[in-house]
Write a protein that holds these residues in place. Structure first.
Motif, PDB file in Angstrom:
ATOM      1  N   GLY A 183     -14.863 -45.563   8.855  1.00 52.68           N
ATOM      2  CA  GLY A 183     -15.565 -44.323   9.200  1.00 52.68           C
ATOM      3  C   GLY A 183     -16.425 -43.808   8.060  1.00 52.68           C
ATOM      4  N   GLN A 184     -16.080 -44.223   6.828  1.00 53.03           N
ATOM      5  CA  GLN A 184     -16.849 -43.761   5.666  1.00 53.03           C
ATOM      6  C   GLN A 184     -18.215 -44.430   5.567  1.00 53.03           C
ATOM      7  OE1 GLN A 184     -14.090 -44.321   2.380  1.00 53.03           O
ATOM      8  NE2 GLN A 184     -13.259 -42.251   2.627  1.00 53.03           N
ATOM      9  N   ASN A 185     -18.486 -45.406   6.423  1.00 51.41           N
ATOM     10  CA  ASN A 185     -19.829 -45.982   6.456  1.00 51.41           C
ATOM     11  C   ASN A 185     -20.793 -45.126   7.272  1.00 51.41           C
ATOM     12  OD1 ASN A 185     -19.452 -48.528   4.982  1.00 51.41           O
ATOM     13  ND2 ASN A 185     -17.956 -48.926   6.597  1.00 51.41           N
ATOM     14  N   ARG A 186     -20.273 -44.082   7.878  1.00 49.22           N
ATOM     15  CA  ARG A 186     -21.115 -43.219   8.696  1.00 49.22           C
ATOM     16  C   ARG A 186     -21.033 -41.815   8.111  1.00 49.22           C
ATOM     17  NH1 ARG A 186     -19.623 -43.288  14.452  1.00 49.22           N
ATOM     18  NH2 ARG A 186     -21.868 -43.170  14.554  1.00 49.22           N
ATOM     19  N   SER A 187     -22.085 -41.040   8.317  1.00 46.82           N
ATOM     20  CA  SER A 187     -22.091 -39.713   7.702  1.00 46.82           C
ATOM     21  C   SER A 187     -21.567 -38.618   8.628  1.00 46.82           C
ATOM     22  CB  SER A 187     -23.470 -39.386   7.163  1.00 46.82           C
ATOM     23  OG  SER A 187     -24.419 -39.600   8.168  1.00 46.82           O
ATOM     24  N   VAL A 188     -20.523 -38.912   9.401  1.00 50.32           N
ATOM     25  CA  VAL A 188     -19.916 -37.865  10.242  1.00 50.32           C
ATOM     26  C   VAL A 188     -19.398 -36.701   9.400  1.00 50.32           C
ATOM     27  CG1 VAL A 188     -19.107 -38.536  12.527  1.00 50.32           C
ATOM     28  CG2 VAL A 188     -18.081 -39.601  10.518  1.00 50.32           C
ATOM     29  N   LEU A 189     -18.844 -37.032   8.223  1.00 50.71           N
ATOM     30  CA  LEU A 189     -18.422 -36.009   7.264  1.00 50.71           C
ATOM     31  C   LEU A 189     -19.001 -36.411   5.917  1.00 50.71           C
ATOM     32  CD1 LEU A 189     -14.589 -35.499   8.057  1.00 50.71           C
ATOM     33  CD2 LEU A 189     -16.451 -33.948   8.663  1.00 50.71           C
ATOM     34  N   ASP A 190     -18.934 -35.475   4.990  1.00 50.29           N
ATOM     35  CA  ASP A 190     -19.399 -35.720   3.640  1.00 50.29           C
ATOM     36  C   ASP A 190     -18.199 -36.320   2.873  1.00 50.29           C
ATOM     37  OD1 ASP A 190     -20.998 -35.533   1.462  1.00 50.29           O
ATOM     38  OD2 ASP A 190     -20.821 -33.350   1.229  1.00 50.29           O
ATOM     39  N   TRP A 191     -18.219 -37.608   2.591  1.00 51.18           N
ATOM     40  CA  TRP A 191     -17.067 -38.271   1.944  1.00 51.18           C
ATOM     41  C   TRP A 191     -17.095 -38.075   0.444  1.00 51.18           C
ATOM     42  CZ3 TRP A 191     -14.392 -38.954   6.028  1.00 51.18           C
ATOM     43  CH2 TRP A 191     -14.997 -39.383   7.217  1.00 51.18           C
ATOM     44  N   PRO A 192     -15.977 -38.061  -0.241  1.00 53.09           N
ATOM     45  CA  PRO A 192     -14.623 -38.109   0.307  1.00 53.09           C
ATOM     46  C   PRO A 192     -14.213 -36.779   0.956  1.00 53.09           C
ATOM     47  CG  PRO A 192     -14.504 -37.697  -2.037  1.00 53.09           C
ATOM     48  CD  PRO A 192     -15.960 -37.917  -1.711  1.00 53.09           C
ATOM     49  N   TYR A 193     -13.233 -36.881   1.847  1.00 50.08           N
ATOM     50  CA  TYR A 193     -12.608 -35.690   2.424  1.00 50.08           C
ATOM     51  C   TYR A 193     -11.948 -34.923   1.272  1.00 50.08           C
ATOM     52  CZ  TYR A 193     -10.164 -33.182   6.254  1.00 50.08           C
ATOM     53  OH  TYR A 193      -9.715 -32.256   7.157  1.00 50.08           O
ATOM     54  N   VAL A 194     -12.221 -33.627   1.198  1.00 45.09           N
ATOM     55  CA  VAL A 194     -11.625 -32.808   0.135  1.00 45.09           C
ATOM     56  C   VAL A 194     -11.007 -31.550   0.739  1.00 45.09           C
ATOM     57  CG1 VAL A 194     -13.048 -33.608  -1.807  1.00 45.09           C
ATOM     58  CG2 VAL A 194     -13.902 -31.760  -0.340  1.00 45.09           C
ATOM     59  N   PHE A 236      -6.533 -29.192   9.669  1.00 42.08           N
ATOM     60  CA  PHE A 236      -7.503 -29.846   8.776  1.00 42.08           C
ATOM     61  C   PHE A 236      -7.182 -29.639   7.301  1.00 42.08           C
ATOM     62  CE2 PHE A 236      -9.662 -25.770   9.799  1.00 42.08           C
ATOM     63  CZ  PHE A 236     -10.098 -25.328   8.556  1.00 42.08           C
ATOM     64  N   LYS A 237      -6.317 -28.645   6.971  1.00 41.37           N
ATOM     65  CA  LYS A 237      -5.915 -28.491   5.577  1.00 41.37           C
ATOM     66  C   LYS A 237      -5.021 -29.656   5.117  1.00 41.37           C
ATOM     67  CE  LYS A 237      -6.828 -25.215   3.417  1.00 41.37           C
ATOM     68  NZ  LYS A 237      -8.096 -24.950   2.673  1.00 41.37           N
ATOM     69  N   GLY A 238      -4.411 -30.354   6.058  1.00 45.03           N
ATOM     70  CA  GLY A 238      -3.430 -31.396   5.731  1.00 45.03           C
ATOM     71  C   GLY A 238      -4.085 -32.713   5.360  1.00 45.03           C
ATOM     72  N   GLN A 251     -12.503 -21.522  -6.661  1.00 40.00           N
ATOM     73  CA  GLN A 251     -12.148 -22.002  -5.319  1.00 40.00           C
ATOM     74  C   GLN A 251     -12.915 -23.293  -5.010  1.00 40.00           C
ATOM     75  OE1 GLN A 251     -11.827 -19.071  -2.009  1.00 40.00           O
ATOM     76  NE2 GLN A 251     -13.268 -20.396  -0.973  1.00 40.00           N
ATOM     77  N   PRO A 252     -12.181 -24.375  -4.743  1.00 42.68           N
ATOM     78  CA  PRO A 252     -12.864 -25.657  -4.536  1.00 42.68           C
ATOM     79  C   PRO A 252     -13.530 -25.743  -3.163  1.00 42.68           C
ATOM     80  CG  PRO A 252     -10.493 -25.940  -4.276  1.00 42.68           C
ATOM     81  CD  PRO A 252     -10.709 -24.503  -4.665  1.00 42.68           C
ATOM     82  N   ASN A 257     -15.288 -26.697   5.766  1.00 40.11           N
ATOM     83  CA  ASN A 257     -16.036 -25.498   5.405  1.00 40.11           C
ATOM     84  C   ASN A 257     -17.467 -25.855   4.995  1.00 40.11           C
ATOM     85  OD1 ASN A 257     -16.600 -23.420   2.778  1.00 40.11           O
ATOM     86  ND2 ASN A 257     -16.093 -22.493   4.742  1.00 40.11           N
ATOM     87  N   LYS A 258     -17.639 -26.973   4.274  1.00 44.78           N
ATOM     88  CA  LYS A 258     -18.988 -27.427   3.902  1.00 44.78           C
ATOM     89  C   LYS A 258     -19.782 -27.779   5.161  1.00 44.78           C
ATOM     90  CE  LYS A 258     -17.842 -30.730   0.903  1.00 44.78           C
ATOM     91  NZ  LYS A 258     -18.007 -31.926   0.062  1.00 44.78           N
ATOM     92  N   MET A 259     -19.100 -28.410   6.083  1.00 39.14           N
ATOM     93  CA  MET A 259     -19.706 -28.920   7.307  1.00 39.14           C
ATOM     94  C   MET A 259     -20.204 -27.796   8.208  1.00 39.14           C
ATOM     95  SD  MET A 259     -19.822 -31.802   8.819  1.00 39.14           S
ATOM     96  CE  MET A 259     -19.941 -32.454  10.459  1.00 39.14           C
ATOM     97  N   ALA A 260     -19.359 -26.778   8.395  1.00 33.66           N
ATOM     98  CA  ALA A 260     -19.676 -25.687   9.320  1.00 33.66           C
ATOM     99  C   ALA A 260     -18.979 -24.413   8.841  1.00 33.66           C
ATOM    100  CB  ALA A 260     -19.206 -26.054  10.735  1.00 33.66           C
ATOM    101  N   PRO A 261     -19.595 -23.732   7.850  1.00 33.01           N
ATOM    102  CA  PRO A 261     -18.935 -22.594   7.208  1.00 33.01           C
ATOM    103  C   PRO A 261     -18.611 -21.428   8.156  1.00 33.01           C
ATOM    104  CG  PRO A 261     -21.163 -22.942   6.318  1.00 33.01           C
ATOM    105  CD  PRO A 261     -20.883 -24.086   7.231  1.00 33.01           C
ATOM    106  N   SER A 262     -19.366 -21.294   9.228  1.00 32.49           N
ATOM    107  CA  SER A 262     -19.065 -20.178  10.137  1.00 32.49           C
ATOM    108  C   SER A 262     -17.873 -20.502  11.032  1.00 32.49           C
ATOM    109  CB  SER A 262     -20.286 -19.850  10.988  1.00 32.49           C
ATOM    110  OG  SER A 262     -20.614 -20.977  11.767  1.00 32.49           O
ATOM    111  N   GLU A 263     -17.478 -21.776  11.072  1.00 31.76           N
ATOM    112  CA  GLU A 263     -16.397 -22.179  11.969  1.00 31.76           C
ATOM    113  C   GLU A 263     -15.077 -22.452  11.245  1.00 31.76           C
ATOM    114  OE1 GLU A 263     -17.576 -25.244  14.714  1.00 31.76           O
ATOM    115  OE2 GLU A 263     -19.570 -24.373  14.958  1.00 31.76           O
ATOM    116  N   TYR A 264     -15.173 -22.893   9.998  1.00 33.16           N
ATOM    117  CA  TYR A 264     -13.964 -23.287   9.269  1.00 33.16           C
ATOM    118  C   TYR A 264     -13.968 -22.646   7.895  1.00 33.16           C
ATOM    119  CZ  TYR A 264     -14.417 -26.691  12.957  1.00 33.16           C
ATOM    120  OH  TYR A 264     -14.588 -27.267  14.176  1.00 33.16           O
TER     121      TYR A 264
END
Ligand SMILES: Nc1nc2c(c(=O)[nH]1)N[C@H]1C(S)=C(S)[C@@H](COP(=O)(O)O)O[C@H]1N2
Ligand SMILES: [Mo]
Length: 318
Positions: A183-194, A236-238, A251-252, A257-264
């Protein structure tokens, strides 16, 4: 702006999933075939725990933090997952994480601590006494499970690292390995997951590092060899497959939150009164049940954790 997982079309996801499955068969030979056979057997039975292969851990101290709520069957916990490194469908991680190598595995402890080090997961397991803890878990997508985790309090590891007074937050990072995490070959999320916690959340006695479930080693799709478990927060915190734990002043950044700050938000405390912008959070569907149940503030752990947020506006700090 990144494409979001839920906007992906099935046709985009499938070819990769097929590719990975084929690769597993080709490169793993007998071991791969055995893995597939074991999974097939476990899928044929669904009484809670009975379908789980024999336990890996013994003499566990046991704690029940979910009252008399029924434990979610092993097959559901291990086939309905969110783990975008292995695909965006709920069934993808169980399929695509089979060949993921979780041994040997080290975790870097760094930042505002007196004892920075790189520790081996096997050492940690030997050093800390493992417990079984039955927790209610709640995903932001409004499904929930009751999971008997095996692990140790994150506070134990933090104590060992000796944080300085500058350590206000703890930042977690997942492994990056696009070969093994397709999945990290696609930009669905900004890798690495943090992900991140405030230091008082991280040292709260309910906060756990899980290394197993149902008495056995953590399945890859659930975050092997180690993942974070914070039962009063949305799923998603887990963060799974942790390779770095950094103690920091500010605060890291956190993935969703990076992906959709108004939602998460950063806090992501389970709160039936604060809706997700696109759906209500008032109710949840326990996996395996038909009727929805009411979601409890802090996922039912308010007595233990509400005081961490005294004086905060939980609508703003969602
Ligand atoms: N590295 C990583 N960790 C992750 C995710 C992910 O995509 N990548 N998904 C999160 C989400 S949204 C949820 S709900 C939980 C699901 O954990 P489970 O599959 O063990 O139930 O994992 C969390 N940890
Ligand atoms: Mo989630």
């Amino acid at each position: 702006m990144k494409r979001r997982g839920w906007n992906l079309r099935e046709s985009e996801v499938t070819p990769e999933a097929l590719y990975v499955r084929r690769r597993d068969f080709l490169s793993l030979g007998a071991a791969g075939a055995l893995g597939v056979a074991a999974t097939a057997v476990s899928l044929s039975c669904d009484a809670a725990g009975k379908d789980a292969p024999s336990p890996t851990f013994s003499n566990l101290k046991r704690g029940n933090f979910a009252g008399d709520e029924k434990q979610t069957p092993f097959t559901d916990i291990t086939t309905y997952n969110n783990y975008y490194e292995f695909g965006t469908g709920k069934g993808d991680p169980a399929e695509n994480a089979r060949a993921f190598h979780t041994h040997p595995w080290t975790i870097a402890l760094e930042g505002e601590i007196n004892k920075p080090e790189v520790v081996d997961i096997d050492d940690l397991i030997k050093r800390f006494s493992l417990e079984e803890r039955i927790y209610r878990m709640r995903c932001v997508e409004a499904w929930s499970m009751v999971i008997p985790w095996v692990g140790f309090p994150l506070a134990e590891l933090i104590k060992r690292a000796e944080p300085t007074s500058n350590a206000k937050y703890v930042a977690f990072t997942t492994k990056v390995d696009p070969n093994e995490m397709p999945g990290q070959n696609r930009s669905v999320l900004d890798w690495p997951y943090v992900e991140g916690l405030r230091i008082d959340e991280a040292t709260h006695p309910l906060t756990m590092i899980a290394v197993g479930l149902y008495g056995r080693t953590l399945p890859n799709q659930n975050g092997a060899p180690l993942r974070l478990v914070v039962p009063w927060k949305y799923g998603f915190k887990g963060i799974k497959a942790i390779v770095k734990i950094a103690f920091v002043k500010e605060q890291p950044k956190t993935t969703w939150n990076k992906m959709a700050p108004s939602e998460y938000g950063f806090y992501a405390n389970v709160n039936p009164e604060v809706d997700h912008p696109r759906w209500s959070q008032a109710k949840e569907r326990r996996i395996g049940e038909f009727f929805k149940r009411r979601t409890l503030p802090f996922n039912g752990y308010a007595d233990q954790v509400a005081q961490l947020y005294a004086g905060m506006d939980l609508r703003k700090s969602f």
